[in-house]
Design a protein around this motif. Sequence first.
Motif, PDB file in Angstrom:
ATOM      1  N   LYS A   1       0.833  -1.204   0.000  1.00  0.00           N
ATOM      2  CA  LYS A   1       0.000   0.000   0.000  1.00  0.00           C
ATOM      3  C   LYS A   1       0.864   1.249   0.000  1.00  0.00           C
ATOM      4  O   LYS A   1       1.977   1.245   0.537  1.00  0.00           O
ATOM      5  CB  LYS A   1      -0.914   0.006   1.235  1.00  0.00           C
ATOM      6  CG  LYS A   1      -2.100  -0.939   1.154  1.00  0.00           C
ATOM      7  CD  LYS A   1      -3.015  -0.758   2.361  1.00  0.00           C
ATOM      8  CE  LYS A   1      -4.257  -1.638   2.238  1.00  0.00           C
ATOM      9  NZ  LYS A   1      -5.182  -1.436   3.389  1.00  0.00           N
ATOM     10  N   ASN A   2       0.335   2.321  -0.604  1.00  0.00           N
ATOM     11  CA  ASN A   2       1.037   3.586  -0.508  1.00  0.00           C
ATOM     12  C   ASN A   2       0.608   4.301   0.770  1.00  0.00           C
ATOM     13  O   ASN A   2      -0.185   3.787   1.568  1.00  0.00           O
ATOM     14  CB  ASN A   2       0.817   4.443  -1.755  1.00  0.00           C
ATOM     15  CG  ASN A   2      -0.647   4.820  -1.973  1.00  0.00           C
ATOM     16  OD1 ASN A   2      -1.478   4.726  -1.077  1.00  0.00           O
ATOM     17  ND2 ASN A   2      -0.967   5.255  -3.182  1.00  0.00           N
ATOM     18  N   ILE A   3       1.096   5.491   0.983  1.00  0.00           N
ATOM     19  CA  ILE A   3       0.839   6.218   2.215  1.00  0.00           C
ATOM     20  C   ILE A   3      -0.634   6.627   2.362  1.00  0.00           C
ATOM     21  O   ILE A   3      -1.083   6.975   3.453  1.00  0.00           O
ATOM     22  CB  ILE A   3       1.761   7.465   2.295  1.00  0.00           C
ATOM     23  CG1 ILE A   3       1.811   8.024   3.718  1.00  0.00           C
ATOM     24  CG2 ILE A   3       1.347   8.519   1.292  1.00  0.00           C
ATOM     25  CD1 ILE A   3       2.430   7.099   4.725  1.00  0.00           C
TER      26      ILE A   3
ATOM     27  N   ILE B   1      -3.849   2.917  -0.262  1.00  0.00           N
ATOM     28  CA  ILE B   1      -4.333   2.365  -1.528  1.00  0.00           C
ATOM     29  C   ILE B   1      -3.379   1.264  -1.976  1.00  0.00           C
ATOM     30  O   ILE B   1      -2.155   1.427  -1.945  1.00  0.00           O
ATOM     31  CB  ILE B   1      -4.422   3.452  -2.623  1.00  0.00           C
ATOM     32  CG1 ILE B   1      -5.319   4.599  -2.154  1.00  0.00           C
ATOM     33  CG2 ILE B   1      -4.946   2.854  -3.925  1.00  0.00           C
ATOM     34  CD1 ILE B   1      -6.758   4.202  -1.872  1.00  0.00           C
ATOM     35  N   TRP B   2      -3.953   0.138  -2.404  1.00  0.00           N
ATOM     36  CA  TRP B   2      -3.133  -0.992  -2.838  1.00  0.00           C
ATOM     37  C   TRP B   2      -2.319  -0.645  -4.089  1.00  0.00           C
ATOM     38  O   TRP B   2      -2.793   0.031  -4.994  1.00  0.00           O
ATOM     39  CB  TRP B   2      -4.007  -2.203  -3.138  1.00  0.00           C
ATOM     40  CG  TRP B   2      -4.560  -2.858  -1.913  1.00  0.00           C
ATOM     41  CD1 TRP B   2      -5.838  -2.811  -1.457  1.00  0.00           C
ATOM     42  CD2 TRP B   2      -3.840  -3.650  -0.971  1.00  0.00           C
ATOM     43  NE1 TRP B   2      -5.971  -3.519  -0.285  1.00  0.00           N
ATOM     44  CE2 TRP B   2      -4.760  -4.045   0.036  1.00  0.00           C
ATOM     45  CE3 TRP B   2      -2.515  -4.064  -0.881  1.00  0.00           C
ATOM     46  CZ2 TRP B   2      -4.382  -4.842   1.114  1.00  0.00           C
ATOM     47  CZ3 TRP B   2      -2.145  -4.860   0.202  1.00  0.00           C
ATOM     48  CH2 TRP B   2      -3.073  -5.236   1.179  1.00  0.00           C
ATOM     49  N   VAL B   3      -1.100  -1.150  -4.115  1.00  0.00           N
ATOM     50  CA  VAL B   3      -0.207  -1.009  -5.268  1.00  0.00           C
ATOM     51  C   VAL B   3       0.217  -2.409  -5.685  1.00  0.00           C
ATOM     52  O   VAL B   3       0.707  -3.187  -4.857  1.00  0.00           O
ATOM     53  CB  VAL B   3       1.041  -0.171  -4.914  1.00  0.00           C
ATOM     54  CG1 VAL B   3       2.000  -0.110  -6.101  1.00  0.00           C
ATOM     55  CG2 VAL B   3       0.637   1.227  -4.470  1.00  0.00           C
TER      56      VAL B   3
ATOM     57  N   TYR C   1       2.366  -3.805  -8.894  1.00  0.00           N
ATOM     58  CA  TYR C   1       3.070  -3.483 -10.130  1.00  0.00           C
ATOM     59  C   TYR C   1       2.753  -4.449 -11.262  1.00  0.00           C
ATOM     60  O   TYR C   1       2.582  -4.040 -12.413  1.00  0.00           O
ATOM     61  CB  TYR C   1       4.580  -3.460  -9.872  1.00  0.00           C
ATOM     62  CG  TYR C   1       5.377  -3.180 -11.115  1.00  0.00           C
ATOM     63  CD1 TYR C   1       5.537  -1.888 -11.577  1.00  0.00           C
ATOM     64  CD2 TYR C   1       5.943  -4.220 -11.843  1.00  0.00           C
ATOM     65  CE1 TYR C   1       6.243  -1.625 -12.735  1.00  0.00           C
ATOM     66  CE2 TYR C   1       6.650  -3.976 -13.004  1.00  0.00           C
ATOM     67  CZ  TYR C   1       6.800  -2.676 -13.440  1.00  0.00           C
ATOM     68  OH  TYR C   1       7.488  -2.431 -14.601  1.00  0.00           O
ATOM     69  N   ALA C   2       2.678  -5.733 -10.954  1.00  0.00           N
ATOM     70  CA  ALA C   2       2.497  -6.752 -11.990  1.00  0.00           C
ATOM     71  C   ALA C   2       1.247  -6.525 -12.832  1.00  0.00           C
ATOM     72  O   ALA C   2       1.194  -6.926 -13.991  1.00  0.00           O
ATOM     73  CB  ALA C   2       2.448  -8.140 -11.357  1.00  0.00           C
ATOM     74  N   HIS C   3       0.240  -5.876 -12.269  1.00  0.00           N
ATOM     75  CA  HIS C   3      -0.991  -5.627 -13.006  1.00  0.00           C
ATOM     76  C   HIS C   3      -1.247  -4.130 -13.238  1.00  0.00           C
ATOM     77  O   HIS C   3      -2.367  -3.709 -13.503  1.00  0.00           O
ATOM     78  CB  HIS C   3      -2.186  -6.254 -12.282  1.00  0.00           C
ATOM     79  CG  HIS C   3      -2.143  -7.749 -12.276  1.00  0.00           C
ATOM     80  ND1 HIS C   3      -1.578  -8.462 -11.244  1.00  0.00           N
ATOM     81  CD2 HIS C   3      -2.562  -8.671 -13.178  1.00  0.00           C
ATOM     82  CE1 HIS C   3      -1.656  -9.757 -11.509  1.00  0.00           C
ATOM     83  NE2 HIS C   3      -2.242  -9.913 -12.666  1.00  0.00           N
ATOM     84  N   GLY C   4      -0.187  -3.330 -13.097  1.00  0.00           N
ATOM     85  CA  GLY C   4      -0.295  -1.911 -13.408  1.00  0.00           C
ATOM     86  C   GLY C   4      -1.104  -1.098 -12.424  1.00  0.00           C
ATOM     87  O   GLY C   4      -1.596  -0.015 -12.762  1.00  0.00           O
ATOM     88  N   VAL C   5      -1.251  -1.572 -11.189  1.00  0.00           N
ATOM     89  CA  VAL C   5      -2.013  -0.840 -10.176  1.00  0.00           C
ATOM     90  C   VAL C   5      -1.032   0.041  -9.397  1.00  0.00           C
ATOM     91  O   VAL C   5      -0.222  -0.460  -8.617  1.00  0.00           O
ATOM     92  CB  VAL C   5      -2.733  -1.809  -9.215  1.00  0.00           C
ATOM     93  CG1 VAL C   5      -3.511  -1.042  -8.162  1.00  0.00           C
ATOM     94  CG2 VAL C   5      -3.650  -2.737 -10.001  1.00  0.00           C
ATOM     95  N   ASP C   6      -1.088   1.362  -9.610  1.00  0.00           N
ATOM     96  CA  ASP C   6      -0.062   2.245  -9.059  1.00  0.00           C
ATOM     97  C   ASP C   6      -0.487   3.042  -7.829  1.00  0.00           C
ATOM     98  O   ASP C   6       0.267   3.889  -7.344  1.00  0.00           O
ATOM     99  CB  ASP C   6       0.457   3.197 -10.133  1.00  0.00           C
ATOM    100  CG  ASP C   6      -0.606   4.165 -10.657  1.00  0.00           C
ATOM    101  OD1 ASP C   6      -1.698   4.234 -10.065  1.00  0.00           O
ATOM    102  OD2 ASP C   6      -0.333   4.857 -11.659  1.00  0.00           O
TER     103      ASP C   6
ATOM    104  N   SER D   1       3.711   6.078  -4.511  1.00  0.00           N
ATOM    105  CA  SER D   1       3.250   5.547  -5.795  1.00  0.00           C
ATOM    106  C   SER D   1       1.867   6.092  -6.132  1.00  0.00           C
ATOM    107  O   SER D   1       1.003   6.231  -5.268  1.00  0.00           O
ATOM    108  CB  SER D   1       3.197   4.022  -5.711  1.00  0.00           C
ATOM    109  OG  SER D   1       2.778   3.454  -6.913  1.00  0.00           O
ATOM    110  N   GLY D   2       1.656   6.424  -7.403  1.00  0.00           N
ATOM    111  CA  GLY D   2       0.357   6.881  -7.872  1.00  0.00           C
ATOM    112  C   GLY D   2       0.128   8.376  -7.761  1.00  0.00           C
ATOM    113  O   GLY D   2      -0.946   8.862  -8.124  1.00  0.00           O
TER     114      GLY D   2
END
Length: 424
Positions: free
Chosen positions: A105-107, A110-112, A114-119, A146-147
Amino acid sequence: MRRKIANGIVVFMLLAVCGIFTGVREGKAVTWDKKKTYTVTKGKFKFYAHLSKDKKKSWVYLVKTKKKKASPTSLKFPKKVKKAAVTRIGADMSIMGDGDDEFYKNIFDIWVEYAHGVDGYCRANSKIRTMSLPSTVTKIDYTSFSGMSALTKVKIPDKVKALHAETFYGCKKLKEVKLPKSLSSFSNYLCFDDCPKLDKVTLSRKNKKYTVSNDILMSKDNKTLIWAIPKKTNITVPDTVQTIESGAFFNSQVKNIELGKYVTNLKRDSISGTKIETITVDEMNPIYAVDGQCIYSKKDASFVVGIAKNAQLAISDKVKKLTGASSLCGSLSEDRQLYLLDIPASVIWLGKNWDEVLSVSGLAKVYFRGATPPQVEKKGGYYAASLPVFCDIYVPKASLSVYKNWYKKLDLYEYTEKEEWHTF
């Protein structure tokens, strides 16, 4: 694994359940008391933090906007939480293992992935153009920012020693970064992935491990190229450089690369940018030469780098060996695969993991031009190399049965269909 769990899983989970976690990667061990959460409101954000057991340090693990539908343009972290200096920023993932290789998760919680492009893009971080981090910060966790697609520049606190995978993944408008003076560990492969506008990177000359020059991050002695600044389209590798690290050009927009005469160690996936069109090698280089779409070794005629065009690669007939210690770059499919791979009769040997580097799509065509199939590397009595499957295979008409028996010998024939075999 890209991220490693700091402690044993059993010990780690026991600490998590008890509400206390020891962070061993911040220099001296810090014991965090997670039984209680403290909050600070600053600007349009609310910051959630844990304090160290001695109450001298704080870890900001979550940031939320005060209003659910708010989209602030500036983010300024507090310097202290309950008089405890902020030394760590990043999601609290201890219950998940604090280092899961797939999900983080980012700060902004929100889930991150990478393998499926979720930033990690969300409303809360979508408009943030500027961000201020306190100078007391010594650790920034994976995927923390991220994001943040609107972020334009960032100064990373000088006490931060490590920049991990996906820390700034998906910061699409990021243009300028000041790296920390104490930087000693850097994930060149993914830290700034999908940051195509990153054009200016600076680093204090007092840094003991790295230096920035000629649009690249290098080792302090200028002998190792570690990372190319993403927006640069033309890179001339200085003659001082001998080694190019894996991932150096992975997230780069570079189109043309000039390799110096003393580059003698191109590591696996060292040159893997998908925008690369041309690579030139100094004629005086004692190890490498270019022919067609390939860089090969003068010493043993092994394949070193392939430059795909429209997801197609024709291996040079100067190449005799395909190995897993190579790189693939150029225009590939969206998932970095080839639609056509042409292997000449000159190739007489296939090494371990060669097919992982020259990844072919299930829609690909693979040509084996030799009347006799190449030898396959063996280790410990077993074949260490594999062959393309689930794709169309083209072989000389007179050698069809030979190639089919070759696949059977390697226990791969069952993964090919009758209609996938073709002759020329």
